[in-house]
Each structure stands twice: as structure tokens, then as C-alpha cells.
Design a protein around this motif. Structure first.
Motif, PDB file in Angstrom:
ATOM      1  N   GLY A  52       0.837  -1.209   0.000  1.00  0.00           N
ATOM      2  CA  GLY A  52       0.000   0.000   0.000  1.00  0.00           C
ATOM      3  C   GLY A  52       0.866   1.250   0.000  1.00  0.00           C
ATOM      4  N   ALA A  53       1.938   1.245   0.813  1.00  0.00           N
ATOM      5  CA  ALA A  53       2.829   2.417   0.879  1.00  0.00           C
ATOM      6  C   ALA A  53       3.499   2.655  -0.479  1.00  0.00           C
ATOM      7  CB  ALA A  53       3.885   2.201   1.977  1.00  0.00           C
ATOM      8  N   VAL A  54       3.950   1.579  -1.106  1.00  0.00           N
ATOM      9  CA  VAL A  54       4.633   1.712  -2.408  1.00  0.00           C
ATOM     10  C   VAL A  54       3.638   2.217  -3.465  1.00  0.00           C
ATOM     11  CG1 VAL A  54       5.757   0.390  -4.253  1.00  0.00           C
ATOM     12  CG2 VAL A  54       6.401  -0.001  -1.864  1.00  0.00           C
ATOM     13  N   ALA A  55       2.415   1.663  -3.449  1.00  0.00           N
ATOM     14  CA  ALA A  55       1.398   2.088  -4.436  1.00  0.00           C
ATOM     15  C   ALA A  55       1.033   3.553  -4.226  1.00  0.00           C
ATOM     16  CB  ALA A  55       0.151   1.212  -4.313  1.00  0.00           C
ATOM     17  N   ASN A  56       0.976   3.972  -2.962  1.00  0.00           N
ATOM     18  CA  ASN A  56       0.643   5.364  -2.661  1.00  0.00           C
ATOM     19  C   ASN A  56       1.727   6.307  -3.196  1.00  0.00           C
ATOM     20  OD1 ASN A  56      -0.896   7.449  -0.978  1.00  0.00           O
ATOM     21  ND2 ASN A  56       1.204   7.655  -0.251  1.00  0.00           N
ATOM     22  N   ARG A  57       2.973   5.933  -2.975  1.00  0.00           N
ATOM     23  CA  ARG A  57       4.090   6.773  -3.420  1.00  0.00           C
ATOM     24  C   ARG A  57       4.115   6.875  -4.954  1.00  0.00           C
ATOM     25  NH1 ARG A  57       6.901  10.813  -1.112  1.00  0.00           N
ATOM     26  NH2 ARG A  57       8.513  11.236  -2.616  1.00  0.00           N
ATOM     27  N   ALA A  58       3.826   5.756  -5.622  1.00  0.00           N
ATOM     28  CA  ALA A  58       3.804   5.766  -7.089  1.00  0.00           C
ATOM     29  C   ALA A  58       2.654   6.647  -7.582  1.00  0.00           C
ATOM     30  CB  ALA A  58       3.653   4.343  -7.622  1.00  0.00           C
ATOM     31  N   LEU A  59       1.554   6.628  -6.865  1.00  0.00           N
ATOM     32  CA  LEU A  59       0.403   7.479  -7.248  1.00  0.00           C
ATOM     33  C   LEU A  59       0.785   8.951  -7.144  1.00  0.00           C
ATOM     34  CD1 LEU A  59      -2.076   9.306  -5.912  1.00  0.00           C
ATOM     35  CD2 LEU A  59      -2.489   8.064  -8.022  1.00  0.00           C
ATOM     36  N   LEU A  60       1.481   9.304  -6.053  1.00  0.00           N
ATOM     37  CA  LEU A  60       1.921  10.706  -5.886  1.00  0.00           C
ATOM     38  C   LEU A  60       2.684  11.154  -7.137  1.00  0.00           C
ATOM     39  CD1 LEU A  60       3.585  12.275  -2.771  1.00  0.00           C
ATOM     40  CD2 LEU A  60       4.679  12.497  -4.963  1.00  0.00           C
ATOM     41  N   GLN A  61       3.529  10.280  -7.619  1.00  0.00           N
ATOM     42  CA  GLN A  61       4.355  10.656  -8.780  1.00  0.00           C
ATOM     43  C   GLN A  61       3.503  10.754 -10.055  1.00  0.00           C
ATOM     44  OE1 GLN A  61       7.168   7.559  -8.012  1.00  0.00           O
ATOM     45  NE2 GLN A  61       8.084   8.711  -6.340  1.00  0.00           N
ATOM     46  N   ARG A  62       2.582   9.803 -10.261  1.00  0.00           N
ATOM     47  CA  ARG A  62       1.752   9.857 -11.482  1.00  0.00           C
ATOM     48  C   ARG A  62       0.822  11.068 -11.453  1.00  0.00           C
ATOM     49  NH1 ARG A  62       0.863   4.611 -10.128  1.00  0.00           N
ATOM     50  NH2 ARG A  62      -1.394   4.822  -9.907  1.00  0.00           N
ATOM     51  N   ALA A  63       0.259  11.341 -10.273  1.00  0.00           N
ATOM     52  CA  ALA A  63      -0.686  12.458 -10.180  1.00  0.00           C
ATOM     53  C   ALA A  63       0.046  13.794 -10.338  1.00  0.00           C
ATOM     54  CB  ALA A  63      -1.435  12.407  -8.849  1.00  0.00           C
ATOM     55  N   THR A  64       1.257  13.901  -9.786  1.00  0.00           N
ATOM     56  CA  THR A  64       2.033  15.138  -9.956  1.00  0.00           C
ATOM     57  C   THR A  64       2.362  15.342 -11.429  1.00  0.00           C
ATOM     58  OG1 THR A  64       2.985  14.807  -7.764  1.00  0.00           O
ATOM     59  CG2 THR A  64       4.091  16.406  -9.179  1.00  0.00           C
ATOM     60  N   ARG A  65       2.721  14.258 -12.092  1.00  0.00           N
ATOM     61  CA  ARG A  65       3.029  14.347 -13.531  1.00  0.00           C
ATOM     62  C   ARG A  65       1.795  14.801 -14.305  1.00  0.00           C
ATOM     63  NH1 ARG A  65       5.042   8.918 -14.944  1.00  0.00           N
ATOM     64  NH2 ARG A  65       3.109   8.634 -16.075  1.00  0.00           N
ATOM     65  N   PHE A  66       0.638  14.237 -13.926  1.00  0.00           N
ATOM     66  CA  PHE A  66      -0.614  14.646 -14.584  1.00  0.00           C
ATOM     67  C   PHE A  66      -0.819  16.158 -14.400  1.00  0.00           C
ATOM     68  CE2 PHE A  66      -4.957  15.962 -13.711  1.00  0.00           C
ATOM     69  CZ  PHE A  66      -5.536  15.793 -14.966  1.00  0.00           C
ATOM     70  N   LEU A  67      -0.652  16.645 -13.174  1.00  0.00           N
ATOM     71  CA  LEU A  67      -0.896  18.076 -12.921  1.00  0.00           C
ATOM     72  C   LEU A  67       0.075  18.936 -13.738  1.00  0.00           C
ATOM     73  CD1 LEU A  67      -1.548  18.354  -9.070  1.00  0.00           C
ATOM     74  CD2 LEU A  67      -3.199  18.184 -10.922  1.00  0.00           C
ATOM     75  N   ALA A  68       1.354  18.555 -13.737  1.00  0.00           N
ATOM     76  CA  ALA A  68       2.358  19.382 -14.419  1.00  0.00           C
ATOM     77  C   ALA A  68       2.226  19.286 -15.938  1.00  0.00           C
ATOM     78  CB  ALA A  68       3.763  18.962 -13.977  1.00  0.00           C
ATOM     79  N   GLU A  69       2.063  18.059 -16.447  1.00  0.00           N
ATOM     80  CA  GLU A  69       2.115  17.872 -17.906  1.00  0.00           C
ATOM     81  C   GLU A  69       0.779  18.131 -18.575  1.00  0.00           C
ATOM     82  OE1 GLU A  69       5.587  14.441 -18.072  1.00  0.00           O
ATOM     83  OE2 GLU A  69       3.655  14.069 -19.016  1.00  0.00           O
ATOM     84  N   GLU A  70      -0.291  17.583 -17.995  1.00  0.00           N
ATOM     85  CA  GLU A  70      -1.589  17.653 -18.690  1.00  0.00           C
ATOM     86  C   GLU A  70      -2.430  18.835 -18.229  1.00  0.00           C
ATOM     87  OE1 GLU A  70      -3.884  14.062 -19.300  1.00  0.00           O
ATOM     88  OE2 GLU A  70      -2.088  12.880 -18.842  1.00  0.00           O
ATOM     89  N   ALA A  71      -2.360  19.157 -16.935  1.00  0.00           N
ATOM     90  CA  ALA A  71      -3.242  20.199 -16.412  1.00  0.00           C
ATOM     91  C   ALA A  71      -2.557  21.573 -16.381  1.00  0.00           C
ATOM     92  CB  ALA A  71      -3.721  19.808 -15.015  1.00  0.00           C
ATOM     93  N   GLY A  72      -1.258  21.607 -16.637  1.00  0.00           N
ATOM     94  CA  GLY A  72      -0.553  22.890 -16.709  1.00  0.00           C
ATOM     95  C   GLY A  72      -0.376  23.581 -15.364  1.00  0.00           C
ATOM     96  N   ILE A  73      -0.406  22.806 -14.283  1.00  0.00           N
ATOM     97  CA  ILE A  73      -0.246  23.404 -12.938  1.00  0.00           C
ATOM     98  C   ILE A  73       1.230  23.720 -12.686  1.00  0.00           C
ATOM     99  CG2 ILE A  73      -0.368  22.822 -10.461  1.00  0.00           C
ATOM    100  CD1 ILE A  73      -3.093  23.577 -11.639  1.00  0.00           C
ATOM    101  N   ARG A  74       1.479  24.899 -12.141  1.00  0.00           N
ATOM    102  CA  ARG A  74       2.858  25.343 -11.889  1.00  0.00           C
ATOM    103  C   ARG A  74       3.100  25.663 -10.415  1.00  0.00           C
ATOM    104  NH1 ARG A  74       3.076  23.045 -15.751  1.00  0.00           N
ATOM    105  NH2 ARG A  74       3.589  23.688 -17.859  1.00  0.00           N
ATOM    106  N   GLN A  75       2.068  25.525  -9.587  1.00  0.00           N
ATOM    107  CA  GLN A  75       2.210  25.803  -8.152  1.00  0.00           C
ATOM    108  C   GLN A  75       1.600  24.627  -7.385  1.00  0.00           C
ATOM    109  OE1 GLN A  75       1.833  30.198  -7.282  1.00  0.00           O
ATOM    110  NE2 GLN A  75      -0.178  29.737  -8.175  1.00  0.00           N
ATOM    111  N   PHE A  76       2.316  24.175  -6.363  1.00  0.00           N
ATOM    112  CA  PHE A  76       1.883  22.999  -5.611  1.00  0.00           C
ATOM    113  C   PHE A  76       1.945  23.301  -4.113  1.00  0.00           C
ATOM    114  CE2 PHE A  76       3.424  21.674  -9.664  1.00  0.00           C
ATOM    115  CZ  PHE A  76       2.636  20.586 -10.042  1.00  0.00           C
ATOM    116  N   LEU A  77       0.902  22.888  -3.417  1.00  0.00           N
ATOM    117  CA  LEU A  77       0.893  22.958  -1.949  1.00  0.00           C
ATOM    118  C   LEU A  77       0.768  21.518  -1.472  1.00  0.00           C
ATOM    119  CD1 LEU A  77       0.720  24.415   0.754  1.00  0.00           C
ATOM    120  CD2 LEU A  77      -1.719  24.839   0.330  1.00  0.00           C
ATOM    121  N   ASP A  78       1.888  20.964  -0.992  1.00  0.00           N
ATOM    122  CA  ASP A  78       1.975  19.540  -0.661  1.00  0.00           C
ATOM    123  C   ASP A  78       1.978  19.414   0.863  1.00  0.00           C
ATOM    124  OD1 ASP A  78       2.793  16.945  -0.102  1.00  0.00           O
ATOM    125  OD2 ASP A  78       4.179  16.845  -1.790  1.00  0.00           O
ATOM    126  N   ILE A  79       0.830  19.045   1.413  1.00  0.00           N
ATOM    127  CA  ILE A  79       0.708  18.979   2.881  1.00  0.00           C
ATOM    128  C   ILE A  79       0.820  17.512   3.310  1.00  0.00           C
ATOM    129  CG2 ILE A  79      -0.702  19.581   4.878  1.00  0.00           C
ATOM    130  CD1 ILE A  79      -2.066  21.714   3.184  1.00  0.00           C
TER     131      ILE A  79
END
Ligand SMILES: C[S@@+](CC[C@H](N)C(=O)[O-])C[C@H]1O[C@@H](n2cnc3c(N)ncnc32)[C@H](O)[C@@H]1O
Length: 271
Positions: A52-79
Motif C-alpha cells: 500500500g505504501a509503495v502504491a501510494n508513493r507511485a500514485l503521488l508521482q503519477r498524479a504530480t506528472r498529470f498536474l504538471a504535464e496535462e493540467a498545466g499546474i505550476r504551483q503545488f501545496l503539498d501537505i
């Protein structure tokens, strides 16, 4: 870090802490005996907890990539930053968009020590760190470092990855997420993952409730309905609310059993 140095920095090595236990599950070295004991106890009851921990960490990376590459997000608040490991939020975002700005927030002093030392921005972008508690979203939103780093008139990717389950109480996460989203403009995104007992057998669910009641687990699991409600008013991005390993998996990924992962995930856009 030895125990005396830890104590001098406000770190109590005798109490297990989520960031260090997660670091232990991910195979890291930044943890103390109490964290390993807590991690081993949970793993005794839930043998696949590391998956579960490994899958969660991989999700963080895929979702961040989605935000940066596809959604054009340039600011992140990572709590709920966690201890730095490979491919942290700013590294994934800045790989695609070097000028990305990231504010990391955590309430663990050890995370802050490591974050300041290791989470270094690209020259074009910026990383900043706030030691604060997600239970007090107002103090995060009012923090000068947040405003020096991010422009809250422009869209922000709000990352709440494996942190909301440390907010205990039925319905307790929603007002916190609501306050954070209220402060962000249209076009912002929420990415959240959350531990759940939904896929356990009735016996596992009963055992889990016992662990929580006895203070032997600090992870407050939530059912799908309560997790999905965090996204009320947002446009859910495909594939909607799914286990972490099923949110836009890599093409060659082998999807594990849901009962091995036990983490809900979703990404939503503020209209
Ligand atoms: C399981 S780790 C997740 C790390 C990272 N987000 C990831 O998914 O890889 C949870 C993190 O949340 C932090 N955390 C837990 N409760 C918190 C709170 N009330 N306020 C801020 N951070 C918190 C912990 O210190 C830890 O670093």
C-alpha cells in the motif's frame, strides 16, 4: 541521528511517527526503533501494508506528472510531505516545468530537518517549507512563506497524499479540505489519497477498529462515501474514485488486489 540530537531538535524518538514509519515501510533509513515496532505491528495484522505504501508513493508521482504535464499546474501545496525519498513532488513537477513552485508542509520536525536539506529546487523554480499542522488550515493559509512562494490568484495543485487519515473523527477531514479549497482559485486541483478498511473482511474490519480504539494504530480509515465527499463541488478527473494503483496506472503495471492496497484516490478540479 542519535537520540540526544533528535531530542535537541524537538523530535521524540520513543513515539512512533507516521513519516518515519512510512519511511521504514518504503525501505528508508530515517526511522527509530519505535517507528519500526509500530510498522511491524501493523504489518503483522495487515501483511501487505508495504505494498500500500509503495502504491501510494507511485500514485503521488503519477498524479504530480498529470498536474504538471496535462493540467498545466505550476504551483503545488503539498501537505504531509513525508521524509524525502526518490521523485518528490518538486522533482516530478520541475522535470516537466522547471519554474514550478512548491510549498511543503509537515508537522514532523524530523521531516522539516530533512526537507530543508534535501528538497532543493531547480534554479528557475522554488521550494519552501512550513512546519504546521493540517488540523489548523488557517495557520497554513496565513503563513507568510506560503504567500512569498505561491500566488493564490493562480491555480494551485493541493496535494493531500496519505495525510488526511491522520485527522481523526467521522466527518473531521471535510471542513479542513473545504477551508483549503476555499482559499484557492478556479482551475486549482485537489489530489488526495486515503487509507480505507472497505476492502477488508468483516473480521479484519473489526480487528482494525480494535487497534484504533486501543491506540495501536493512528490511521483513521474512511469509507469510499466519506472520501468521495471531499471532492463535492469539484469536477472529478477520470477514472474518478479508485484504489491508488488503479488511478491512471502505467501501461505495463500489474494491478494488485484492492485488499492489498486499501487506499482510495481521486483527483478533482475546482470549476
Ligand atoms: C504517510 S506520510 C505521506 C508522505 C507523502 N505525502 C507521500 O504520500 O509519499 C504522512 C505524512 O503526513 C505528515 N502528517 C501527519 N499528520 C499531519 C498533520 N496533522 N499535519 C501535517 N502533517 C502531518 C507526517 O509527518 C508524514 O510526513
Amino acid at each position: 541521528m542519535d537520540d540526544r540530537t533528535a531530542a535537541a531538535r524537538g523530535i521524540d524518538p520513543t513515539q512512533p511517527h507516521p513519516a518515519r514509519r512510512y519511511n521504514y515501510w518504503l525501505g528508508g533509513k530515517d526511522n527509530f526503533a519505535a517507528d519500526r515496532a509500530s510498522g511491524d505491528e501493523l504489518q503483522r495484522h495487515f501483511p501487505k501494508v508495504r505494498d500500500g505504501a509503495v502504491a501510494n508513493r507511485a500514485l503521488l508521482q503519477r498524479a504530480t506528472r498529470f498536474l504538471a504535464e496535462e493540467a498545466g499546474i505550476r504551483q503545488f501545496l503539498d501537505i504531509g510531505t513525508g521524509l524525502p525519498t526518490a521523485d518528490n513532488t518538486h522533482e516530478v513537477a520541475q522535470r516537466h516545468a522547471p519554474a514550478s513552485r512548491i510549498v511543503y508542509v509537515d508537522n514532523d520536525p524530523l521531516v522539516m530537518v530533512h526537507a530543508r536539506a534535501l528538497l532543493n529546487s531547480s534554479p528557475e523554480g522554488r521550494t519552501a517549507y512550513i512546519e504546521a499542522d493540517l488540523n489548523e488550515p488557517e495557520s497554513i493559509l496565513a503563513h507568510p512563506v506560503l504567500h512569498e512562494t505561491l500566488d493564490l490568484k493562480q491555480p494551485v495543485g493541493l496535494m493531500l497524499i496519505a495525510v488526511l487519515h491522520f485527522i481523526h473523527g467521522n466527518g473531521a477531514a471535510q471542513p479542513i479540505v473545504g477551508k483549503l479549497l476555499d482559499a484557492l482559485p478556479s482551475g486549482s486541483f485537489l489530489v488526495a489519497t486515503h487509507a480505507t478498511s472497505d476492502f477488508g473482511t468483516p473480521e479484519q474490519q473489526a480487528l482494525y477498529q480494535q487497534l484504533i480504539a486501543q491506540g495501536r494504530s493512528d490511521v483513521w480509515t474512511r469509507p469510499r462515501e466519506e472520501f468521495a465527499a471531499l471532492f463535492d463541488g469539484l469536477e472529478l478527473i477520470d477514472p474518478g474514485v479508485v484504489p491508488a494503483s488503479e488511478w491512471r496506472p502505467e501501461p505495463d503495471a500489474v494491478i494488485p488486489a484492492r485488499s492489498d492496497i486499501n487506499i482510495w484516490t481521486a483527483v478533482g478540479r475546482k470549476p
